[in-house]
Motif scaffolding. Structure first.
Motif, PDB file in Angstrom:
ATOM      1  N   VAL A 164       6.801   6.173   2.361  1.00  0.00           N
ATOM      2  CA  VAL A 164       5.584   5.786   2.882  1.00  0.00           C
ATOM      3  C   VAL A 164       4.872   4.794   2.019  1.00  0.00           C
ATOM      4  O   VAL A 164       5.440   4.685   1.152  1.00  0.00           O
ATOM      5  CB  VAL A 164       4.760   7.072   2.293  1.00  0.00           C
ATOM      6  CG1 VAL A 164       3.320   6.600   2.079  1.00  0.00           C
ATOM      7  CG2 VAL A 164       5.112   8.098   2.138  1.00  0.00           C
ATOM      8  N   ALA A 165       4.265   4.002   2.746  1.00  0.00           N
ATOM      9  CA  ALA A 165       3.830   2.512   2.309  1.00  0.00           C
ATOM     10  C   ALA A 165       2.011   2.950   2.329  1.00  0.00           C
ATOM     11  O   ALA A 165       0.982   3.503   3.482  1.00  0.00           O
ATOM     12  CB  ALA A 165       3.935   1.326   2.743  1.00  0.00           C
ATOM     13  N   THR A 166       1.141   2.214   1.345  1.00  0.00           N
ATOM     14  CA  THR A 166      -0.008   2.573   1.189  1.00  0.00           C
ATOM     15  C   THR A 166      -0.526   1.554   1.300  1.00  0.00           C
ATOM     16  O   THR A 166      -0.784   0.679   0.335  1.00  0.00           O
ATOM     17  CB  THR A 166      -0.602   3.584  -0.121  1.00  0.00           C
ATOM     18  OG1 THR A 166      -0.014   2.981  -1.458  1.00  0.00           O
ATOM     19  CG2 THR A 166       0.669   4.962   0.398  1.00  0.00           C
ATOM     20  N   GLY A 167      -2.309   1.522   1.009  1.00  0.00           N
ATOM     21  CA  GLY A 167      -2.879  -0.109   1.103  1.00  0.00           C
ATOM     22  C   GLY A 167      -4.206   0.424   2.127  1.00  0.00           C
ATOM     23  O   GLY A 167      -4.727   0.672   2.441  1.00  0.00           O
ATOM     24  N   THR A 168      -5.072  -1.144   1.305  1.00  0.00           N
ATOM     25  CA  THR A 168      -5.772  -1.171   2.523  1.00  0.00           C
ATOM     26  C   THR A 168      -5.603  -1.386   3.448  1.00  0.00           C
ATOM     27  O   THR A 168      -6.583  -1.185   4.652  1.00  0.00           O
ATOM     28  CB  THR A 168      -7.334  -2.020   1.406  1.00  0.00           C
ATOM     29  OG1 THR A 168      -6.991  -1.089   0.015  1.00  0.00           O
ATOM     30  CG2 THR A 168      -8.845  -2.030   1.853  1.00  0.00           C
TER      31      THR A 168
END
Length: 148
Positions: A7-11
């Motif tokens: 999982v990668a997250t960001g705006t």
């Protein structure tokens, strides 16, 4: 065989090479890359996104390294992670997460994902949405100029 989910997250506001680097490096750590795109209302640690969440989600979903893209939860950032049950969670070099605190929160929720911080994209000074916006204002001004 167990599929190793990452999982990668960001705006992901105003895509740039740093985002691509982050996602490509994240994908290398497993078999499937899930990307959680921050909800507009949850972006409080930096300026409000220029692009609406649905457009940011569509752009991320279209990228080659991304297998699945979802919007974050409105109130609980861990809810999508509980659903995905990743092997690894990656965070970008400039994301504000305290890694130890994040690991503790995950453990409290019965999630045992490794937390891996991805290094900085080295090529170019425009690997930041903020810097891109600053460059646009510098080059074009902040007035309502027409561009073609």
């Amino acid at each position: 065989m167990t599929v190793r989910r990452v999982v990668a997250t960001g705006t992901f506001d105003i895509l740039h090479p740093g985002h691509i680097y982050y996602l490509e490096e994240s994908k290398k750590l497993g078999d499937e890359l899930f990307v959680i795109v921050a909800r507009d209302e949850n972006v409080k640690h930096k300026p409000h996104p220029i692009l609406p969440e649905e457009q940011r989600l569509a752009m991320i979903a279209a990228l080659k390294p991304v297998d699945h893209a979802v919007l974050g939860d409105h109130t609980d950032m861990f809810r999508p992670i509980e659903e995905i049950r990743p092997y690894i969670i990656t965070i970008g070099f400039n994301q504000y997460f305290d890694e130890e605190k994040l690991r503790n929160e995950l453990t409290e929720r019965g999630l045992h994902a490794r937390v891996v911080r991805i290094g900085k994209y080295a090529d170019g000074d425009l690997a930041s949405s903020r810097l891109i916006v600053e460059r646009i204002i510098e080059a074009r001004g902040s007035g309502n100029q027409r561009t073609g």
